[in-house]
Design an enzyme around this catalytic site. Structure first.
Site, PDB file in Angstrom:
ATOM      1  N   TYR A 194       0.842  -1.192   0.000  1.00 45.06           N
ATOM      2  CA  TYR A 194       0.000   0.000   0.000  1.00 45.06           C
ATOM      3  C   TYR A 194       0.878   1.243   0.000  1.00 45.06           C
ATOM      4  O   TYR A 194       1.921   1.245  -0.619  1.00 45.06           O
ATOM      5  CB  TYR A 194      -0.998  -0.047   1.169  1.00 45.06           C
ATOM      6  CG  TYR A 194      -2.208   0.788   0.850  1.00 45.06           C
ATOM      7  CD1 TYR A 194      -3.023   0.448  -0.231  1.00 45.06           C
ATOM      8  CD2 TYR A 194      -2.509   1.931   1.568  1.00 45.06           C
ATOM      9  CE1 TYR A 194      -4.108   1.229  -0.572  1.00 45.06           C
ATOM     10  CE2 TYR A 194      -3.600   2.719   1.236  1.00 45.06           C
ATOM     11  CZ  TYR A 194      -4.394   2.362   0.165  1.00 45.06           C
ATOM     12  OH  TYR A 194      -5.461   3.137  -0.172  1.00 45.06           O
ATOM     13  N   ARG A 247      -9.284  10.953  -7.423  1.00 45.25           N
ATOM     14  CA  ARG A 247      -8.376  11.579  -6.456  1.00 45.25           C
ATOM     15  C   ARG A 247      -7.580  10.484  -5.765  1.00 45.25           C
ATOM     16  O   ARG A 247      -7.807  10.164  -4.614  1.00 45.25           O
ATOM     17  CB  ARG A 247      -9.174  12.405  -5.435  1.00 45.25           C
ATOM     18  CG  ARG A 247      -8.331  13.328  -4.588  1.00 45.25           C
ATOM     19  CD  ARG A 247      -9.066  13.754  -3.335  1.00 45.25           C
ATOM     20  NE  ARG A 247      -9.385  12.624  -2.469  1.00 45.25           N
ATOM     21  CZ  ARG A 247      -8.518  12.044  -1.637  1.00 45.25           C
ATOM     22  NH1 ARG A 247      -7.265  12.459  -1.585  1.00 45.25           N
ATOM     23  NH2 ARG A 247      -8.905  11.037  -0.877  1.00 45.25           N
ATOM     24  N   LYS A 265      -6.281  -2.221  -0.846  1.00 48.68           N
ATOM     25  CA  LYS A 265      -7.097  -2.129   0.371  1.00 48.68           C
ATOM     26  C   LYS A 265      -7.670  -3.488   0.752  1.00 48.68           C
ATOM     27  O   LYS A 265      -7.679  -3.870   1.932  1.00 48.68           O
ATOM     28  CB  LYS A 265      -8.244  -1.137   0.159  1.00 48.68           C
ATOM     29  CG  LYS A 265      -7.822   0.308   0.153  1.00 48.68           C
ATOM     30  CD  LYS A 265      -7.762   0.879   1.562  1.00 48.68           C
ATOM     31  CE  LYS A 265      -7.402   2.357   1.524  1.00 48.68           C
ATOM     32  NZ  LYS A 265      -7.394   2.985   2.838  1.00 48.68           N
ATOM     33  N   GLU A 337     -13.580   4.862  -1.978  1.00 48.90           N
ATOM     34  CA  GLU A 337     -12.146   5.124  -1.858  1.00 48.90           C
ATOM     35  C   GLU A 337     -11.677   6.102  -2.930  1.00 48.90           C
ATOM     36  O   GLU A 337     -11.899   5.892  -4.128  1.00 48.90           O
ATOM     37  CB  GLU A 337     -11.381   3.802  -2.001  1.00 48.90           C
ATOM     38  CG  GLU A 337      -9.956   3.860  -1.528  1.00 48.90           C
ATOM     39  CD  GLU A 337      -9.835   4.021  -0.019  1.00 48.90           C
ATOM     40  OE1 GLU A 337      -8.916   4.743   0.413  1.00 48.90           O
ATOM     41  OE2 GLU A 337     -10.638   3.422   0.713  1.00 48.90           O
ATOM     42  N   ASP A 338     -11.037   7.177  -2.494  1.00 45.26           N
ATOM     43  CA  ASP A 338     -10.372   8.128  -3.385  1.00 45.26           C
ATOM     44  C   ASP A 338     -11.293   8.742  -4.439  1.00 45.26           C
ATOM     45  O   ASP A 338     -10.917   8.875  -5.609  1.00 45.26           O
ATOM     46  CB  ASP A 338      -9.151   7.466  -4.043  1.00 45.26           C
ATOM     47  CG  ASP A 338      -8.016   7.284  -3.048  1.00 45.26           C
ATOM     48  OD1 ASP A 338      -8.135   7.786  -1.923  1.00 45.26           O
ATOM     49  OD2 ASP A 338      -7.013   6.624  -3.380  1.00 45.26           O
ATOM     50  N   ASP A 361     -11.535   7.651   3.353  1.00 44.16           N
ATOM     51  CA  ASP A 361     -10.830   8.933   3.322  1.00 44.16           C
ATOM     52  C   ASP A 361     -11.425   9.917   4.323  1.00 44.16           C
ATOM     53  O   ASP A 361     -10.709  10.734   4.902  1.00 44.16           O
ATOM     54  CB  ASP A 361     -10.888   9.534   1.912  1.00 44.16           C
ATOM     55  CG  ASP A 361     -10.292   8.607   0.876  1.00 44.16           C
ATOM     56  OD1 ASP A 361      -9.125   8.213   1.045  1.00 44.16           O
ATOM     57  OD2 ASP A 361     -10.990   8.244  -0.085  1.00 44.16           O
ATOM     58  N   ASN A 502      -0.350  11.779   1.771  1.00 41.05           N
ATOM     59  CA  ASN A 502       0.338  10.692   1.075  1.00 41.05           C
ATOM     60  C   ASN A 502       0.487  11.044  -0.402  1.00 41.05           C
ATOM     61  O   ASN A 502      -0.293  11.819  -0.935  1.00 41.05           O
ATOM     62  CB  ASN A 502      -0.479   9.394   1.195  1.00 41.05           C
ATOM     63  CG  ASN A 502      -0.402   8.791   2.582  1.00 41.05           C
ATOM     64  OD1 ASN A 502       0.663   8.687   3.158  1.00 41.05           O
ATOM     65  ND2 ASN A 502      -1.550   8.405   3.121  1.00 41.05           N
TER      66      ASN A 502
END
EC number: 1.1.1.40
Length: 646
Positions: A194, A247, A265, A337-338, A361, A502
């Site tokens: 990850y 994103r 994940k 996610e993202d 997030d 990150n």
């Protein structure tokens, strides 16, 4: 914070029938492995009478079918082709045929089945029983020795992306060995699987792409998503991680190449939280990309168009969410996610009352950061209500963390949530969020617009607000400058500085900078890993506020209790459970997060606390409630150890 209300239904999908017309003579009896009989490639729709199918039947006896070319009736056909003596369609390239194969998972096939392959760990008895003699070298080694050998190989690689690719290859060839390796060496391999390495993998996904992992759903599948989900070979799905790639970490719009995030994940859901690999489904929603570099990249694997928005986007997402509920039921966890900020908040609000949704997030990050802050109180004293917080970054992570902190303060201090928010300030790209900007900012920022004169620069905001805690979620590297950190150190004996963005290149400051500029007084944690820092003879171990502390155990708690809705109190319970894992020896090193080496035990305890809260709130459906929830969590965890075959 947004309170989530999920609901999903668990129904079993019927596999469509197989229409391949094979006429076989009297079968012979042979010994078969405890695997499966596989006929064909993918699942066809009910409306297609000649649809391609995959049929799996677990062997309950030691007999199966064996045929030779002579056993096949010469005129039997597959999809209209003319079959020759070898059972193949003698069709021209212009004639459509159905691609098919008949195989038993033994011998050569067994070695290429990642779910059952054990490599050199097959015993001599298993090699005899499953036709592996001659297909493997004669030596037999243990799984532990296999782990040792692969770690030796991985440590020869100097480039993290090479290690990532080697691990992904192992996952596709020997699933149990992959998870055994990851569990046994989690602290060393987590940054490979990850963050930060997965970010580079996503950027180069098209170039390193060898075989598909997960389910790709694009605009081309609009109107057919229910059927697309049925193409996935596993039917009993418990966790879905889905992204639209807009994103990815702090790297921006990577489109279809964001698939590395759901895959990574879910690997952690299994390795750290014990959720079975077969119960995990990674999904990427491809609506295009606005990344010009990718659109012009000949190796890009996604739709080559600008990103769809508005009604077109909403309709595709709604079809996906509806199809998930129809296929897998109301108790499957859907982790967003993202997604870009606007979509992330909208999806959470829209489906929080109808599906079991969770945004890592927003909520996962908030929970892990709150745990670190609770632990940090051991160093600085007082309660959260005694502190003043300043955020750089007011997106999903920043506002999510701020809201959960305010909720914890509100509950512990018995004050209104609006009152608890007053000690929390946010800075975005235009400066400090204040009341005079209320009409021009996004809706999720408005609760944080307090009365104050406008301030443009972060260092000036630090001087004016005088925070005891500085948190970075901006996605912009090197924004915690020496002036900023030194100002924090002048204001506080032990400033709490969390640089959470990150990957490593986007971190607001490094661990070394935080400790050096604060004369070794900072309580520091980051989003990406940093090595221990020595300052004036003392070694500091920077904590990593990694969401992997929370989401695997959180998800396991939802699954084991049969929860139908995520509640904010569950996030608070997870934070408090994680903070309780800190021991005196950790505090002596300046740590506010426990070592990852005990992560499975930590996940079990978090799962137990989350499940207990679900039962307390009346949101759990698995009744009666187990007496020992932690023991129940541990016993339900997936084990990567090899199983013996008959």
């Amino acid at each position: 914070m947004i309170s989530l209300t999920p609901s999903l239904f668990l129904n079993k999908t019927v596999v469509p029938g197989c229409s391949t017309r094979l006429s076989l003579r009297q079968p012979r009896t042979i010994i078969t492995p405890p695997a499966s009989l596989r006929v064909f490639s993918s699942l066809g729709s009910n409306q297609d009478p000649t649809g391609s199918v995959l049929i799996e039947t677990t062997a309950t006896s030691s007999s199966s079918l064996e045929t030779s070319a002579a056993d096949i009736v010469p005129k039997s056909t597959v999809s209209g082709g003319v079959q020759d003596v070898y059972g193949e369609d003698a069709a021209t390239e212009d004639m459509p045929i159905t691609p098919w194969s008949l195989s038993v998972a033994s011998g050569y096939t067994l070695l290429r089945d990642p779910h059952h392959n054990k490599g050199l760990a097959f015993s001599h008895r298993e090699r005899d029983a499953h036709y592996l003699r001659g297909l493997l070298p004669p030596t037999v080694i243990s799984q532990d020795l296999q782990v040792k050998k692969i770690m030796h190989t991985l440590r020869q690689y100097q480039v993290p992306l090479q290690k990532y690719m080697a691990m992904m290859d192992l996952q596709e060839t020997n699933e149990r060995l992959f998870y055994k390796l990851l569990i046994d060496h989690v602290e060393e391999l987590l940054p490979v699987i990850y963050t930060p390495t997965v970010g580079e993998a996503c950027q180069k996904y098209g170039s390193i792409f060898l075989r598909p992992q997960g389910l790709f759903i694009s605009l081309k599948e609009k109107g057919k998503i229910h059927e697309v989900l049925r193409n996935w070979p596993e039917k009993n799905i418990q966790v879905i991680v889905v992204t639209d790639g807009e994103r990815i970490l702090g790297l921006g719009d990577l489109g279809c190449q964001g698939m590395g995030i759901p895959v990574g994940k879910l690997s952690l859901y299994t390795a750290l939280g014990g959720v079975r690999p077969s119960a995990c489904l990674p999904v990427t929603i491809d609506v295009g990309t606005n990344n010009e570099k990718l659109l012009n990249d000949e190796f890009y694997i996604g739709l080559r168009q600008r990103r769809a928005t508005g009604e077109e986007y909403s309709e595709l997402m709604h079809e996906f969410m509806t199809a998930v509920k129809q296929n897998y039921g109301e108790k499957v966890v859907i982790q967003f996610e993202d997604f870009a900020n606007h979509n992330a908040f909208d999806l959470l609000a829209k489906y929080g009352t109808t599906h079991l949704v969770f945004n890592d997030d927003i909520q996962g990050t908030a929970s892990v950061v709150l745990a670190g802050l609770i632990a940090a109180l051991r160093f600085v004293g007082g309660s959260l209500s005694d502190h003043r917080f300043l955020f750089l970054g007011a997106g999903e992570a920043g506002t999510g963390i701020a809201e959960l902190i305010a909720l914890e303060i509100s509950k512990k201090s018995h004050i209104p949530l609006e009152e608890a928010r007053k000690n929390i300030w946010l800075v975005d790209s235009k400066g400090l969020i204040v009341s005079s900007r209320k009409e021009s900012i996004q809706h999720f920022k408005k609760p944080w617009a307090h009365d104050h004169e406008p301030i443009r620069e972060l260092v000036d905001a630090v001087k004016a607000i005088k925070p005891t805690v500085l948190i970075g979620t901006s996605g912009v590297g090197q924004t915690f400058t020496q002036d900023v950190v030194e100002t924090m150190a002048k204001l506080n004996e032990k400033p709490i500085i969390l640089s959470l963005s990150n990957p490593t290149s986007q971190s607001e400051c490094t661990a070394e900078e935080a400790y050096t500029w604060s004369q070794g007084r900072a309580i520091f944690a980051s989003g990406s890993p940093f090595a221990p820092v020595e300052y004036e003879g003392k070694t500091f171990v920077p904590g990593q506020a990694n969401n992997a502390y929370i989401f695997p155990g959180f998800g396991l708690g939802l699954i084991m209790s049969g929860t139908i809705r995520v509640h904010d109190d569950m996030l608070l319970a997870a934070s408090e459970a994680l903070a309780e894992e800190l021991m005196e020896e950790h505090y002596e090193k300046g740590m506010i997060y426990p070592p990852f080496r005990n992560i499975r035990k930590i996940s079990a305890r978090i799962a137990a606390k989350v499940a207990a809260k679900a039962y307390e709130l009346g949101l759990a459906t698995r009744l009666p409630q187990p007496k020992e929830l932690e023991q129940c969590a541990e016993s339900s965890m997936y084990s990567p150890s090899y199983r013996s075959y008959r």
